[in-house]
Write a protein that holds these residues in place. Sequence first.
Motif, PDB file in Angstrom:
ATOM      1  N   GLY A  79      20.931 -39.465 -51.558  1.00 50.90           N
ATOM      2  CA  GLY A  79      21.148 -40.654 -50.743  1.00 50.90           C
ATOM      3  C   GLY A  79      22.534 -41.246 -50.873  1.00 50.90           C
ATOM      4  O   GLY A  79      22.952 -42.052 -50.040  1.00 50.90           O
ATOM      5  N   GLN A  80      23.292 -40.826 -51.888  1.00 51.22           N
ATOM      6  CA  GLN A  80      24.607 -41.409 -52.153  1.00 51.22           C
ATOM      7  C   GLN A  80      25.632 -41.020 -51.090  1.00 51.22           C
ATOM      8  O   GLN A  80      26.307 -41.879 -50.510  1.00 51.22           O
ATOM      9  CB  GLN A  80      25.083 -40.978 -53.541  1.00 51.22           C
ATOM     10  N   ARG A  81      25.761 -39.725 -50.823  1.00 52.54           N
ATOM     11  CA  ARG A  81      26.716 -39.290 -49.800  1.00 52.54           C
ATOM     12  C   ARG A  81      26.278 -39.731 -48.404  1.00 52.54           C
ATOM     13  O   ARG A  81      27.112 -40.043 -47.548  1.00 52.54           O
ATOM     14  CB  ARG A  81      26.892 -37.768 -49.847  1.00 52.54           C
ATOM     15  N   ALA A  82      24.974 -39.779 -48.175  1.00 48.62           N
ATOM     16  CA  ALA A  82      24.479 -40.237 -46.877  1.00 48.62           C
ATOM     17  C   ALA A  82      24.853 -41.698 -46.644  1.00 48.62           C
ATOM     18  O   ALA A  82      25.170 -42.096 -45.526  1.00 48.62           O
ATOM     19  CB  ALA A  82      22.966 -40.055 -46.800  1.00 48.62           C
ATOM     20  N   ALA A  83      24.836 -42.502 -47.716  1.00 45.26           N
ATOM     21  CA  ALA A  83      25.245 -43.902 -47.594  1.00 45.26           C
ATOM     22  C   ALA A  83      26.721 -44.002 -47.230  1.00 45.26           C
ATOM     23  O   ALA A  83      27.122 -44.863 -46.434  1.00 45.26           O
ATOM     24  CB  ALA A  83      24.954 -44.648 -48.893  1.00 45.26           C
ATOM     25  N   GLN A  84      27.549 -43.128 -47.797  1.00 46.62           N
ATOM     26  CA  GLN A  84      28.972 -43.110 -47.445  1.00 46.62           C
ATOM     27  C   GLN A  84      29.150 -42.708 -45.984  1.00 46.62           C
ATOM     28  O   GLN A  84      29.995 -43.256 -45.267  1.00 46.62           O
ATOM     29  CB  GLN A  84      29.721 -42.133 -48.354  1.00 46.62           C
ATOM     30  N   ALA A  85      28.340 -41.740 -45.535  1.00 44.42           N
ATOM     31  CA  ALA A  85      28.409 -41.323 -44.132  1.00 44.42           C
ATOM     32  C   ALA A  85      27.977 -42.451 -43.208  1.00 44.42           C
ATOM     33  O   ALA A  85      28.564 -42.659 -42.146  1.00 44.42           O
ATOM     34  CB  ALA A  85      27.518 -40.094 -43.916  1.00 44.42           C
ATOM     35  N   ALA A  86      26.961 -43.211 -43.614  1.00 49.34           N
ATOM     36  CA  ALA A  86      26.499 -44.337 -42.805  1.00 49.34           C
ATOM     37  C   ALA A  86      27.600 -45.376 -42.651  1.00 49.34           C
ATOM     38  O   ALA A  86      27.791 -45.945 -41.579  1.00 49.34           O
ATOM     39  CB  ALA A  86      25.258 -44.967 -43.439  1.00 49.34           C
ATOM     40  N   ALA A  87      28.350 -45.605 -43.734  1.00 46.60           N
ATOM     41  CA  ALA A  87      29.466 -46.557 -43.661  1.00 46.60           C
ATOM     42  C   ALA A  87      30.538 -46.046 -42.706  1.00 46.60           C
ATOM     43  O   ALA A  87      31.121 -46.814 -41.937  1.00 46.60           O
ATOM     44  CB  ALA A  87      30.045 -46.781 -45.060  1.00 46.60           C
ATOM     45  N   ALA A  88      30.788 -44.725 -42.735  1.00 42.51           N
ATOM     46  CA  ALA A  88      31.802 -44.149 -41.850  1.00 42.51           C
ATOM     47  C   ALA A  88      31.373 -44.222 -40.389  1.00 42.51           C
ATOM     48  O   ALA A  88      32.208 -44.356 -39.489  1.00 42.51           O
ATOM     49  CB  ALA A  88      32.072 -42.696 -42.239  1.00 42.51           C
ATOM     50  N   LEU A  89      30.059 -44.159 -40.134  1.00 45.54           N
ATOM     51  CA  LEU A  89      29.547 -44.166 -38.761  1.00 45.54           C
ATOM     52  C   LEU A  89      29.119 -45.556 -38.301  1.00 45.54           C
ATOM     53  O   LEU A  89      28.525 -45.690 -37.229  1.00 45.54           O
ATOM     54  CB  LEU A  89      28.355 -43.209 -38.636  1.00 45.54           C
ATOM     55  N   ALA A  90      29.383 -46.572 -39.095  1.00 45.78           N
ATOM     56  CA  ALA A  90      28.979 -47.929 -38.730  1.00 45.78           C
ATOM     57  C   ALA A  90      29.485 -48.239 -37.326  1.00 45.78           C
ATOM     58  O   ALA A  90      30.634 -47.972 -36.995  1.00 45.78           O
ATOM     59  CB  ALA A  90      29.543 -48.928 -39.728  1.00 45.78           C
TER      60      ALA A  90
END
Length: 202
Positions: A79-90
Amino acid sequence: MTIRSDTPATLDVAALRHLMDSGSAPRLIDVRTPGEFETAHVPGSVNVPLDLLREHRERLRTHLDGSEREQVVLVCRSGQRAAQAAAALAGAGPVGPRVLEGGILAWQGAGAPLRTGRARWELERQVRPVAGSLVLTSILAGTLFPPAKWLAAAIGGGLTFAALSNTCAMGMLLAKLPYNRGPRRPDLKAVLSRLAQRETTP
């Protein structure tokens, strides 16, 4: 689903399986390395490695509307890298991407369906022996060449920064190795083609 102001929205395994079984399967984006993706992934997911996603986030946003009609769920190991991806796709649509809570580890733990291939170590597991070996080597070398101890200090500082910033420079470097790229690393054209197929499916 859990929503908190300081983190992206999450979807647990049970909720995701319910959506998939009900015929309302969200668009699944797996942000791990191609090697990790080949080892095991959720059927129907599209591999968009985190570095590729960050580099082309503006283009990818246009293909991820994030509407209630078609939700986007990001997947990684924990879930850690996915959270970073979510921030990038905000900002990708009114709803925004969600993160699979617990990642592939939780998915496997629940006995959910997986598509598997050649086994490889996960990226996080690769970081530990590399960092440990560098620290151990620098300490041993420090007995003959004292300045070598500063390498151990640098690694310790890097790991501390990685924890505080929720990033990992060593992991990003290891992700570029052939071992982690798998048999074929997806490029932007291939990713957009996969996304377009989903968009044109009735």
